[in-house]
Design a protein around this motif. Structure first.
Motif, PDB file in Angstrom:
ATOM      1  N   CYS A  51       0.832  -1.200   0.000  1.00  0.00           N
ATOM      2  CA  CYS A  51       0.000   0.000   0.000  1.00  0.00           C
ATOM      3  C   CYS A  51       0.870   1.254   0.000  1.00  0.00           C
ATOM      4  N   PHE A  52       1.948   1.225   0.790  1.00  0.00           N
ATOM      5  CA  PHE A  52       2.845   2.386   0.796  1.00  0.00           C
ATOM      6  C   PHE A  52       3.466   2.591  -0.587  1.00  0.00           C
ATOM      7  N   LEU A  53       3.967   1.517  -1.159  1.00  0.00           N
ATOM      8  CA  LEU A  53       4.629   1.634  -2.468  1.00  0.00           C
ATOM      9  C   LEU A  53       3.674   2.140  -3.538  1.00  0.00           C
ATOM     10  N   PRO A  69       9.871   8.593  11.148  1.00  0.00           N
ATOM     11  CA  PRO A  69       9.625   9.420   9.961  1.00  0.00           C
ATOM     12  C   PRO A  69       9.514   8.590   8.682  1.00  0.00           C
ATOM     13  N   CYS A  70       8.578   8.994   7.821  1.00  0.00           N
ATOM     14  CA  CYS A  70       8.439   8.382   6.511  1.00  0.00           C
ATOM     15  C   CYS A  70       9.740   8.560   5.736  1.00  0.00           C
ATOM     16  N   LYS A  71      10.162   7.526   5.048  1.00  0.00           N
ATOM     17  CA  LYS A  71      11.437   7.599   4.326  1.00  0.00           C
ATOM     18  C   LYS A  71      11.325   8.450   3.059  1.00  0.00           C
ATOM     19  N   ARG A  72      10.073   8.794   2.694  1.00  0.00           N
ATOM     20  CA  ARG A  72       9.903   9.672   1.533  1.00  0.00           C
ATOM     21  C   ARG A  72       9.754  11.125   1.959  1.00  0.00           C
ATOM     22  N   CYS A  73       8.881  11.358   2.973  1.00  0.00           N
ATOM     23  CA  CYS A  73       8.500  12.755   3.245  1.00  0.00           C
ATOM     24  C   CYS A  73       8.716  13.175   4.698  1.00  0.00           C
ATOM     25  N   ARG A  74       9.212  12.291   5.543  1.00  0.00           N
ATOM     26  CA  ARG A  74       9.519  12.568   6.953  1.00  0.00           C
ATOM     27  C   ARG A  74       8.285  12.730   7.850  1.00  0.00           C
ATOM     28  N   TYR A 110       0.885   3.274   7.958  1.00  0.00           N
ATOM     29  CA  TYR A 110       0.868   4.075   6.737  1.00  0.00           C
ATOM     30  C   TYR A 110       1.394   5.466   7.008  1.00  0.00           C
ATOM     31  N   CYS A 111       1.771   6.151   5.950  1.00  0.00           N
ATOM     32  CA  CYS A 111       2.191   7.551   6.032  1.00  0.00           C
ATOM     33  C   CYS A 111       0.979   8.407   5.701  1.00  0.00           C
ATOM     34  N   PRO A 112       0.497   9.208   6.661  1.00  0.00           N
ATOM     35  CA  PRO A 112      -0.729   9.989   6.408  1.00  0.00           C
ATOM     36  C   PRO A 112      -0.548  11.018   5.293  1.00  0.00           C
ATOM     37  N   SER A 113       0.686  11.333   4.957  1.00  0.00           N
ATOM     38  CA  SER A 113       0.917  12.313   3.892  1.00  0.00           C
ATOM     39  C   SER A 113       1.011  11.623   2.527  1.00  0.00           C
ATOM     40  N   CYS A 114       1.801  10.541   2.439  1.00  0.00           N
ATOM     41  CA  CYS A 114       1.941   9.809   1.169  1.00  0.00           C
ATOM     42  C   CYS A 114       0.695   8.988   0.855  1.00  0.00           C
ATOM     43  N   GLN A 115      -0.031   8.591   1.915  1.00  0.00           N
ATOM     44  CA  GLN A 115      -1.197   7.720   1.744  1.00  0.00           C
ATOM     45  C   GLN A 115      -2.397   8.353   2.451  1.00  0.00           C
TER      46      GLN A 115
HETATM   47 ZN   LIG Z   1       5.350   9.940   3.461  1.00  0.00          ZN
END
Ligand SMILES: [Zn+2]
Length: 280
Positions: free
Chosen positions: A179-181, A237-242, A272-277
């Motif tokens: 789901c993250f990817l 932290p999310c590895k994409r957006c922190r 999940y990342c609330p920003s990316c997802q």
């Molecule tokens: Zn993220």
């Protein structure tokens, strides 16, 4: 937590240790099978189907019995070990549910198995016939897996991926990582996944790559904390957006219960990342 790749690895180890060998003894430590004695039976093969394991056995030459299959499922805690003669067990003996000892002294021990039953091989369909295409199987069919997922477009993708009738082999770690990817919230409907064929292809690739590895890694990172994007990383932290990773639970709505696949209690955890997802 066993997923399709672990089960595939277990089948390979068990097959290498037992296939073609006659059993000198069997010891089933579950009440329903306590009197079963498979000594003299020959292990033909050990195969995996999704997250299910099947030991297929032929009867002794002087016995007219039909071939049998030992069906096991690791669920959350289970494991199978193969031991050389005299080798010390790496799990407590009281957690052993079955011991198969070959004539050459090799032993296979199933610990804390979630399911353990024995049935005629011809009846295996009863326990694995419902499974969708196996991500690590010879029957893998990406189009069919995708069609199975799309058959219920309103269902949460995080639940549809775990449903072994759609495609077999994904457990909680992979569904969260997938789901993250795909940048989709696990509770988002299947129809909201922008590129479902890519998600299915990624699932296959992750399991294929990881079945050859001693420990699971979905990121390609090398550090001890680099083995997942979101799974088990609540508050980090999310590895994409922190943005900090969120931990929550996802269950099937009660009204959807009939005909749905039972989600294991501990498979309810989502990360999940609330920003990316973003939530649907
Ligand atoms: Zn993220």
């Amino acid at each position: 937590m066993p997923e399709g790749d672990n089960v595939w690895q277990a089948a390979v180890r068990l097959h290498a240790g037992l296939a073609g060998k006659r059993l000198a003894a069997s010891d089933f430590r579950v009440p329903s099978l306590a009197t079963l004695d498979l000594s003299g039976w020959t292990v033909l093969e050990v195969a995996s189907r999704g997250k299910h394991l099947l030991h297929r056995l032929a009867p002794p030459p002087d016995q007219a019995d039909e071939p049998l299959s030992i069906h096991s499922h690791l669920k959350m805690e289970g494991s199978w070990h193969v031991y050389a003669p005299g080798e010390r067990w790496r799990k407590p003996a009281h957690t052993a549910r079955v011991v198969l000892r070959a004539e050459d002294g090799t032993s296979a021990v199933g610990f804390s198995l979630g399911v353990l039953e024995v049935m005629p091989t011809a009846e295996e369909g009863r326990v694995v016939g419902h499974l969708g295409p196996d991500l690590l199987g010879e029957d893998w069919d990406a189009d069919r897996a995708e069609a199975n997922l799309r058959a219920r477009p309103d269902r949460a993708i995080g639940l549809a991926l775990l449903d072994q009738r759609n495609l077999a082999g994904i457990g909680n770690i992979y569904r969260n990582e997938l789901c993250f990817l795909a940048r989709v919230h696990p509770a988002a409907p299947v129809a909201a996944v922008a590129d479902l064929p890519k998600m299915v292809a990624t699932a296959r690739r992750l399991l294929e790559v990881n079945r050859a590895r001693p420990s699971r890694n979905t990121t390609g990172g090398f550090g001890p904390r680099d083995d997942s994007w979101v799974y088990g990383r609540a508050g980090q932290p999310c590895k994409r957006c922190r943005t900090r990773i969120v931990h929550a639970t996802l269950g099937e709505p009660a009204e959807a219960a009939p005909g749905t696949w039972p989600v294991e209690q501990r498979e309810r955890d989502i990360y999940y990342c609330p920003s990316c997802q973003p939530a649907p």
